[in-house]
Design a protein around this motif. Structure first.
Motif, PDB file in Angstrom:
ATOM      1  N   ASP A 162       0.909  -1.010  -0.204  1.00  0.00           N
ATOM      2  CA  ASP A 162      -0.067  -0.125   0.222  1.00  0.00           C
ATOM      3  C   ASP A 162       1.190   1.294  -0.025  1.00  0.00           C
ATOM      4  O   ASP A 162       1.168   1.701   1.086  1.00  0.00           O
ATOM      5  N   GLN A 164      -0.771   4.477  -0.473  1.00  0.00           N
ATOM      6  CA  GLN A 164      -0.495   5.361  -0.364  1.00  0.00           C
ATOM      7  C   GLN A 164      -0.845   5.650   1.365  1.00  0.00           C
ATOM      8  O   GLN A 164      -1.394   6.769   1.596  1.00  0.00           O
ATOM      9  N   SER A 415      -5.761  11.161   0.319  1.00  0.00           N
ATOM     10  CA  SER A 415      -5.645  10.004  -0.514  1.00  0.00           C
ATOM     11  C   SER A 415      -6.878   9.851  -1.988  1.00  0.00           C
ATOM     12  O   SER A 415      -7.640   9.593  -0.676  1.00  0.00           O
ATOM     13  N   ARG A 448      -3.531   0.432  -5.088  1.00  0.00           N
ATOM     14  CA  ARG A 448      -2.698   0.958  -3.454  1.00  0.00           C
ATOM     15  C   ARG A 448      -1.799  -0.050  -3.508  1.00  0.00           C
ATOM     16  O   ARG A 448      -0.932   1.161  -2.961  1.00  0.00           O
ATOM     17  N   LEU A 452       3.386   5.387  -6.767  1.00  0.00           N
ATOM     18  CA  LEU A 452       2.571   6.626  -6.956  1.00  0.00           C
ATOM     19  C   LEU A 452       3.812   7.225  -8.412  1.00  0.00           C
ATOM     20  O   LEU A 452       3.120   7.700  -9.089  1.00  0.00           O
ATOM     21  N   TYR A 457       0.112   3.893 -12.402  1.00  0.00           N
ATOM     22  CA  TYR A 457      -0.542   4.081 -11.531  1.00  0.00           C
ATOM     23  C   TYR A 457      -1.854   4.985 -11.579  1.00  0.00           C
ATOM     24  O   TYR A 457      -2.864   5.613 -11.546  1.00  0.00           O
TER      25      TYR A 457
END
Length: 509
Positions: A162, A164, A415, A448, A452, A457
């Motif tokens: 994850d 995020q 997010s 997730r 990023l 993404y």
């Protein structure tokens, strides 16, 4: 690739901003001239008091702006909404993305004198995940354990990759609460915050004001240039300009109808591009909204451009999804997903078993809400007989879910995937039906687990948005900004796409 900064919108004009409780604003960034005033003095901000001073139990998205006065989070948002260091000066993921280690700044303390170390971070985040009254538990459910590696190093162990987490922890979810205060009087946090933010609370009078003073132990205290901070409920629109001129307020949220008056009075007007979207909350477990054809008919019956033109004086951006145009999560394929088409609306109603129309009740927050009244007219034209009702003052429909069809506003989240879970997740506050098809969570999990900076993404996030918007009943209407008027002596006031901050702000009068 689309930027995370939203391009400047035209001036949104709508008296509804105060009704919805999420106004703001922006001309051009005003950091130029910052520092010309001497440090010290006080600042009075006209903004909405929080539903609670406890970030774990907060039920209103816009509470984050006030809570960030008293609390610091592990990360914070920059003006463009990116996660940057705050209590944590850096962080690092493991090779598989299912562990992230945050390194805290040394010698941090809460305003009650308790050390803010890795143990305190663990205590606060686990309370957010596990407390029965937590409103952020679902957002922290990915955290299976928290390991204290040293007094300044804490590792979050996740049940899946994850990426995020740094974004997630830049808002209420990452605000760290004193463990001493939690152990001594957890209920007291509702009115007496104990954090490590830029200010400490002196007095709080619900529905009136809060006074705070500068926290000299704040990790970035050198950037806090006012000694005292007062928060007051927003002024009545008819006296907002006079209130700033008289010194009752230094900065205050105003409705669009007051923009020209503020400028004519020599005030600065800030119209700030933010995530906020007007939306109809819908409970799809209540008839007739349990039939997707009805909610689709409602969406087709709405002339979003007319809402903007009439209710918002020709300003705004019609929208069919929870993100503004040009934000990375905005999915172009969803634009005009349910285009204005009255014939199609009537056809869908007939297919759903309502060839002669259907009666519904639409709940709003105030009498004479022009947006609700225009929606009533538009829906009536296709055979949807709308009765308007005003919600009981103080009722929190996200918790009680007593109203199945509500005019609302979504203020976004740090997010984009967190935003999707709040709106569409089975435990999401704004998912009044508390149900969701599994493909939504599956798409969110794919996004997730994508770094990023990965080229895929953005598409993964857009796919998750599409999975949610095309299967859930929430009806999005248009985006809008925050609008502030301020005395010209207030300098260094930056435009944040997310949480409004006051580092570098001075007051010269």
């Amino acid at each position: 690739m689309k930027s995370t900064r939203i391009p400047t919108l035209a001036i949104l004009v709508a008296a509804l901003l105060l009704v919805a409780g999420c106004a703001g604003g922006g001309t051009a960034p005003t950091s130029e001239g910052a520092g010309q005033n001497a440090a010290g003095g006080s600042l009075t901000w006209g903004w909405h008091l929080p539903s609670t001073w406890d970030p774990v139990t907060s039920t209103v998205g816009q509470d984050v702006h006030v809570l960030s006065l008293a609390y610091a989070a592990l990360t914070k948002q920059d003006v463009d909404g990116n996660a940057v260091p705050a209590l944590a000066e850096e962080w690092e993921y493991n090779a598989t993305g299912d562990e992230v280690t945050f390194r805290l700044r040394p010698n941090l303390t809460f305003t009650d004198g308790t050390p803010l170390d890795a143990e305190a971070v663990k205590h606060s985040l686990l309370r957010g995940r596990d407390a029965p009254d937590s409103t952020i538990g679902a957002q922290l459910s990915v955290v299976t354990d928290i390991r204290v590696d040293s007094p300044t190093e804490v590792t979050l162990i996740l049940n899946q990759p994850d990426y995020q987490i740094p974004l997630l922890l830049s808002g209420k979810t990452g605000m760290i609460v004193s463990p001493t205060a939690v152990e001594q009087d957890p209920d007291g946090l509702a009115t007496r915050p104990v954090g490590a933010g830029p200010f400490a609370l002196d007095e709080y009078v619900p529905a009136s004001h809060a006074t705070l003073h500068k926290n000299e132990d704040y990790w970035d205290a050198d950037s806090i240039l006012v000694d005292d901070f007062e928060l007051r409920v927003p002024p009545d629109p008819t006296v907002a300009v006079a209130g700033i001129q008289s010194g009752q307020f230094d900065v205050a949220v105003i409705p669009p109808a007051q923009i020209e008056a503020a400028r004519a009075a020599g005030l600065e007007v800030d119209i700030i591009d933010v995530f906020t979207v007007r939306v109809l909350d819908v409970n799809n477990t209540v008839e007739p909204f349990d039939d997707p054809r009805v909610t689709q008919a409602i969406s087709h019956a709405i002339d979003r451009q007319e809402l903007v033109d009439v209710a918002f004086f020709g300003e705004g951006d019609p929208n069919w999804q929870p993100f503004p145009r040009d934000y990375l999560a905005w999915n172009e394929e969803l634009d005009e997903l349910y285009a204005f088409d009255q014939d199609r609306a009537r056809e869908l109603l007939a297919q759903a078993g309502y060839p002669d129309g259907v009666a519904v009740t639409l709940t709003t927050q105030a009498e004479n809400d022009p947006l609700a009244e225009l929606l009533q007219q538009q829906l009536q034209e296709v055979g949807i007989d709308v009765t308007l009702q005003v919600a009981t003052p103080g009722a929190n429909n996200y918790v009680t879910r007593q109203y199945p069809f509500v005019v609302d506003s979504f203020s976004g989240r740090e997010s984009p995937l967190q935003a999707l879970e709040v709106l569409f997740g089975p435990e999401g506050l704004m998912n009044l039906g508390r149900n969701a098809p599994p493909e939504i969570q599956e798409a969110i999990d794919v996004a997730r687990s994508t770094p990023l900076d990965d080229p895929g993404y953005e598409q993964a996030v857009e796919d998750a948005v599409a999975a949610a918007v095309t299967t859930m009943p929430n009806t999005f209407l248009f985006t809008w900004p925050r609008i502030f008027a301020r005395d010209p002596s207030v300098q260094g006031f930056e435009h944040y796409i997310g949480t409004q901050r006051f580092e570098g702000v001075t007051v010269g009068r």
